[in-house]
Write an enzyme that holds these catalytic residues in place. Structure first.
Site: not given
Ligand code: PBG
Length: 323
Positions: A196, A206, A217, A233, A248, A274, A313
């Protein structure tokens, strides 16, 4: 006579193209991420993700049933609580919004789809980080693991078939596996967010979870220039007991999807996040892209890169279109 080789022959008619297509997107490959918000009676639209909502408990049940009726393979649930605190208590609480929603959805669809839960603290903490903080304000890896363990058990008890640890803490898969087994949930699976990246494409998420995050992060999510650590990982998550692994975001990391798919002996998922959704929707709303073709092309590309499963989505819409 030139040319003697004519690859175009295999593209001459729709039937020919259909016959030789190598990659398929099927409804069963798709996982729908869903948001459920505490204290609302009507779904709340998410402005930066047109068409996606923060569900009420009722609308979540309905949308889950619709997705499953369309043949969607899995549902990934995220909770948006009313109250936040430093340790994300609402995520562990059996009466917390995510856990009650998991129970609702499990009651609604049973075993007809794989019900999954985001196993992470960022939705529940008042600082918005994926873990708890030490005195200096840094994310405390090992203290966080203890909370993840409790959270995973609560989610399994609420009805999740698989939990999805997404916080990128070292050791999270192993700790969760041990906790689930210790509580008798040996059949509850782990879909690990194995690879990730710290991505700008999470922007609209967000808003989707009313994120409290200030800062970033980057000390726990991977750095976009790096590919090699994806394999590290992966090796760790497999050793710790991941049942399936995820990459991701998806579209800016298709090389990573490929390398993980070539090296994993478990199913591989990719999360079309997203920002990937938002940019296609925004361009289509401007008339700059053919929306339906673009959506299918993005999903086909992610599958072609090696993902068995795709979180998107658009899952219900695409599944409906494909059946
Ligand atoms: C963290 C999490 C995130 C997303 C899924 N799980 C946000 C992040 O890591 O900042 C993002 C999913 C998306 O952007 O569609 N719990």
């Amino acid at each position: 006579m030139f040319p003697t080789q004519r690859p175009r022959r295999l593209r001459t008619t729709p039937a020919m193209r259909r016959l030789v297509a190598e990659t398929e997107v099927r409804p069963r490959n798709l996982i729908l991420p869903m948001f459920v918000r505490e204290g609302v009676t009507e779904p709340v639209p998410i402005a930066s993700m047109p068409g996606v909502v923060q569900h009420s408990r009722d609308s979540l049940r309905k949308a889950a049933a619709e997705a499953v009726a369309a043949g969607v393979g899995g549902l990934m649930l995220f909770g948006v609580p009313e109250h936040y605190d430093a340790v994300g208590s609402a995520g562990v609480d059996p009466d917390g919004v995510l856990n009650v929603a998991l129970a609702d959805v499990r009651a609604e669809v049973g075993d007809d789809a794989v019900i999954m839960s985001d196993c992470c603290l960022d939705e529940f903490t008042d600082h918005g980080h994926c873990g708890v903080l030490d005195e200096s304000g840094a994310v405390d890896n090992d203290a966080t693991l203890a909370v993840y363990a409790e959270m995973a058990v609560a989610q399994a008890e609420a009805g999740a078939h698989m939990v999805g640890p997404s916080g990128m803490m070292d050791g999270q898969v192993g700790v969760i596996r041990e906790a689930l087994d210790g509580a008798g949930h040996t059949d509850t699976g782990i879909l690990a967010y194995t690879v990730k990246y710290a991505s700008a494409f999470y922007g609209p998420f967000r808003e989707a979870v009313n994120s409290q995050l200030k800062g970033d992060r980057k000390t726990y999510q991977q750095d976009p220039p790096n590919a090699r650590e994806a394999l590290r990982e992966l090796a760790l998550d497999l050793e710790e007991g991941a049942d399936a692994v995820m990459v991701k975001p998806a579209m800016s990391y298709l090389d990573i999807v490929r390398v993980v798919a070539d090296n994993a002996d478990v199913p591989v998922a990719a999360y079309q996040i997203s920002g990937e959704y938002a940019m296609v929707e925004a361009a289509a709303a401007n008339g700059w892209l053919d929306r339906d073709r673009t959506i299918l092309e993005t999903l086909t590309g992610i599958r072609r890169a090696g993902a068995d499963l795709v979180l998107t989505y658009w899952a219900t819409e695409v599944a409906t279109r494909l059946t």
